[in-house]
Design an enzyme around this catalytic site. Sequence first.
Site, PDB file in Angstrom:
ATOM      1  N   SER A   1       2.536 -21.211   4.899  1.00  0.00           N
ATOM      2  CA  SER A   1       1.991 -20.407   5.484  1.00  0.00           C
ATOM      3  C   SER A   1       1.956 -21.341   7.309  1.00  0.00           C
ATOM      4  CB  SER A   1       0.167 -20.696   5.492  1.00  0.00           C
ATOM      5  OG  SER A   1       0.135 -20.493   7.014  1.00  0.00           O
TER       6      SER A   1
ATOM      7  N   TYR B   1      -7.589 -25.642   3.132  1.00  0.00           N
ATOM      8  CA  TYR B   1      -5.850 -24.847   3.111  1.00  0.00           C
ATOM      9  C   TYR B   1      -5.139 -25.610   4.306  1.00  0.00           C
ATOM     10  CZ  TYR B   1      -3.524 -20.576   3.005  1.00  0.00           C
ATOM     11  OH  TYR B   1      -1.874 -19.506   2.635  1.00  0.00           O
TER      12      TYR B   1
END
Length: 267
Positions: A143, A156
């Site tokens: 990401s 995350y």
Amino acid sequence: MTDLSGKTALVTGSVQGIGFAIAEALASAGARIALHGIAQEAEIEQASAALQAAGAGDVHFFPGDLMQPEEIDALMAAVADWGGVDILVNNAGIQHPAPIADMPRASWNAIIAVNLSAAFHTMQHALPVMADRGFGRVVNIASVQGLIGSVHKAPYVAAKHGIIGLSKVAALEYATAGSKATGGVTVNCICPGWTETALIVPQIEARAQIIGGDRDAAIADLLAEKQPTRRTSDPSEIGRLALWLCDPMAHNVTGTAIPVDGGWTAQ
């Protein structure tokens, strides 16, 4: 055109979203697709039919809870019996935003397990076999938040930073496996920014209501502080990049973390 005929690709979390788009791109090159995810039977059948229509050499669904290492072992063993993994795409991921002080311990453990530890376990199974074959591709979907920080997303961000580091180590360890002729073994990350999946639709719709109903204007407003182009990516764009990384000609592209973020990380 990339030709992946005879190659088997396992894409985790591939029944929908970015994972499905990657599976579809690989299918268009003739790869056999090991489909995986959490879905109802009708969704699995629909995804399988779409991948067959895209050109997949074959499609089979494999279950497996990525929070459970023993289920990952069973998943990898089942795919090995089906022909083995030539291409591994670790795409499955989960999220739970909260401040560090309020982050449930269970959420931390689950996010690290699915977004990071599962990739380690699948790679540990797949990479030695790829090395023996002289060809293998690992594409880990990280990401933009694997390259930067973001408030309220501690597990995350930690997992996505971790998968980039893990990928670099694996790329170095397997750098000499195979050859230019066989395609070698490579390990890379793709780091999407804002990508138009079902996960962001509620945010777009909410912003559109605030600014008068114009969806394009809502996207531009939503992205203004982060993504300089103010345009989202389509999952198919991530799929096409993954397909290129899996081409045998990409034998010298390894250990990278490629942003698809409209200039987000260039700031």
